[in-house]
Motif scaffolding. Structure first.
Motif, PDB file in Angstrom:
ATOM      1  N   UNK A 109      45.397  47.307  56.019  1.00 59.04           N
ATOM      2  CA  UNK A 109      44.145  47.472  55.271  1.00 59.04           C
ATOM      3  C   UNK A 109      44.369  47.345  53.772  1.00 59.04           C
ATOM      4  N   UNK A 110      45.483  47.876  53.274  1.00 64.56           N
ATOM      5  CA  UNK A 110      45.773  47.735  51.851  1.00 64.56           C
ATOM      6  C   UNK A 110      46.040  46.275  51.493  1.00 64.56           C
ATOM      7  N   UNK A 111      46.657  45.524  52.385  1.00 63.52           N
ATOM      8  CA  UNK A 111      46.907  44.106  52.121  1.00 63.52           C
ATOM      9  C   UNK A 111      45.585  43.329  52.043  1.00 63.52           C
ATOM     10  N   UNK A 112      44.655  43.656  52.912  1.00 66.12           N
ATOM     11  CA  UNK A 112      43.340  43.003  52.866  1.00 66.12           C
ATOM     12  C   UNK A 112      42.622  43.371  51.571  1.00 66.12           C
ATOM     13  N   UNK A 164      41.129  41.109  48.303  1.00 71.55           N
ATOM     14  CA  UNK A 164      39.711  41.156  47.912  1.00 71.55           C
ATOM     15  C   UNK A 164      39.476  41.899  46.598  1.00 71.55           C
ATOM     16  N   UNK A 165      40.043  43.112  46.477  1.00 71.56           N
ATOM     17  CA  UNK A 165      39.842  43.958  45.284  1.00 71.56           C
ATOM     18  C   UNK A 165      41.215  44.506  44.867  1.00 71.56           C
ATOM     19  N   UNK A 166      41.989  43.718  44.119  1.00 71.08           N
ATOM     20  CA  UNK A 166      43.367  44.099  43.807  1.00 71.08           C
ATOM     21  C   UNK A 166      43.538  45.463  43.116  1.00 71.08           C
ATOM     22  N   UNK A 167      42.742  45.822  42.104  1.00 71.20           N
ATOM     23  CA  UNK A 167      42.976  47.123  41.462  1.00 71.20           C
ATOM     24  C   UNK A 167      42.765  48.311  42.402  1.00 71.20           C
ATOM     25  N   UNK A 168      41.807  48.201  43.307  1.00 68.95           N
ATOM     26  CA  UNK A 168      41.559  49.283  44.253  1.00 68.95           C
ATOM     27  C   UNK A 168      42.747  49.465  45.187  1.00 68.95           C
ATOM     28  N   UNK A 169      43.331  48.387  45.645  1.00 65.90           N
ATOM     29  CA  UNK A 169      44.498  48.479  46.523  1.00 65.90           C
ATOM     30  C   UNK A 169      45.676  49.120  45.808  1.00 65.90           C
ATOM     31  N   UNK A 170      45.875  48.770  44.544  1.00 67.01           N
ATOM     32  CA  UNK A 170      46.976  49.360  43.779  1.00 67.01           C
ATOM     33  C   UNK A 170      46.744  50.849  43.580  1.00 67.01           C
ATOM     34  N   UNK A 171      45.517  51.227  43.257  1.00 66.88           N
ATOM     35  CA  UNK A 171      45.232  52.653  43.064  1.00 66.88           C
ATOM     36  C   UNK A 171      45.424  53.434  44.358  1.00 66.88           C
ATOM     37  N   UNK A 172      44.952  52.896  45.477  1.00 67.34           N
ATOM     38  CA  UNK A 172      45.103  53.600  46.746  1.00 67.34           C
ATOM     39  C   UNK A 172      46.561  53.714  47.164  1.00 67.34           C
ATOM     40  N   UNK A 202      46.341  38.564  40.051  1.00 66.69           N
ATOM     41  CA  UNK A 202      46.016  39.976  40.308  1.00 66.69           C
ATOM     42  C   UNK A 202      46.252  40.306  41.781  1.00 66.69           C
ATOM     43  N   UNK A 203      45.868  39.404  42.667  1.00 67.88           N
ATOM     44  CA  UNK A 203      46.084  39.634  44.098  1.00 67.88           C
ATOM     45  C   UNK A 203      47.575  39.634  44.428  1.00 67.88           C
ATOM     46  N   UNK A 204      48.342  38.741  43.789  1.00 64.92           N
ATOM     47  CA  UNK A 204      49.791  38.716  44.020  1.00 64.92           C
ATOM     48  C   UNK A 204      50.438  40.007  43.535  1.00 64.92           C
ATOM     49  N   UNK A 205      50.029  40.490  42.381  1.00 65.92           N
ATOM     50  CA  UNK A 205      50.552  41.752  41.871  1.00 65.92           C
ATOM     51  C   UNK A 205      50.209  42.900  42.815  1.00 65.92           C
ATOM     52  N   UNK A 206      48.991  42.902  43.338  1.00 66.27           N
ATOM     53  CA  UNK A 206      48.587  43.958  44.266  1.00 66.27           C
ATOM     54  C   UNK A 206      49.375  43.871  45.574  1.00 66.27           C
TER      55      UNK A 206
END
Length: 151
Positions: free
Chosen positions: A91-94, A98-106, A139-143
């Motif tokens: 789920x974090x990869x998805x 889609x929303x890279x900053x949200x994945x990083x924060x989570x 941004x997606x690659x960084x996430x």
């Protein structure tokens, strides 16, 4: 009007009744629960009797040990080091795509430099979407690198 209401009520009753019967399903094989329950109750009663037989000092030390174990368990759960972590990673990869900053924060549970860089890349990529759309990919690659603990 009354006839219409009666017809609707009869239709609803005939529609709902089979669904209720479908919910009442018997298990395929019976488990001897009475024996298992009595054995578990006997073990629990014996454990309680053993605990009550301890002196006050020993009870305190056992309570401290249990509190320590509970604290360690909660820390592991917060850190996400449990065994059933694979669905969370998917789920974090998805979300990372889609929303890279949200994945990083989570993933990190904090606003780190990775979050702010990802947010800046994403916002600039959205504002200047026609010419700088590749910034979203950065941004997606960084996430994704953050989600998979590479970076």
């Amino acid at each position: 009007m009354k006839k219409l209401a009666a017809c609707i009520a009869v239709m609803l009753i005939t529609y709902i009744q089979p669904n209720v019967k479908a919910a009442a399903v018997k298990p395929l094989h019976e488990v001897p629960s009475a024996q298992a329950d009595s054995a578990a109750l006997a073990i629990a009663d014996q454990s309680i009797a053993d605990f009550k037989a301890l002196d006050k000092k020993e009870k305190k030390s056992r309570f401290r040990a249990v509190k320590k174990l509970l604290k360690e368990y909660r820390a592991e759960m917060r850190a996400g080091t449990d065994d059933e972590n694979s669905s969370g990673v998917v789920l974090l990869a998805i979300l990372a795509i889609l929303v890279p900053p949200l994945a990083i924060y989570l993933k990190e549970r904090n606003f780190t430099w990775k979050f702010w860089l990802s947010l800046a890349l994403m916002v600039v990529g959205i504002i200047f979407f026609s010419s700088l759309a590749f910034l979203w990919l950065f941004a997606a690659a960084l996430a994704l690198l953050t989600v998979f603990d590479i970076l």
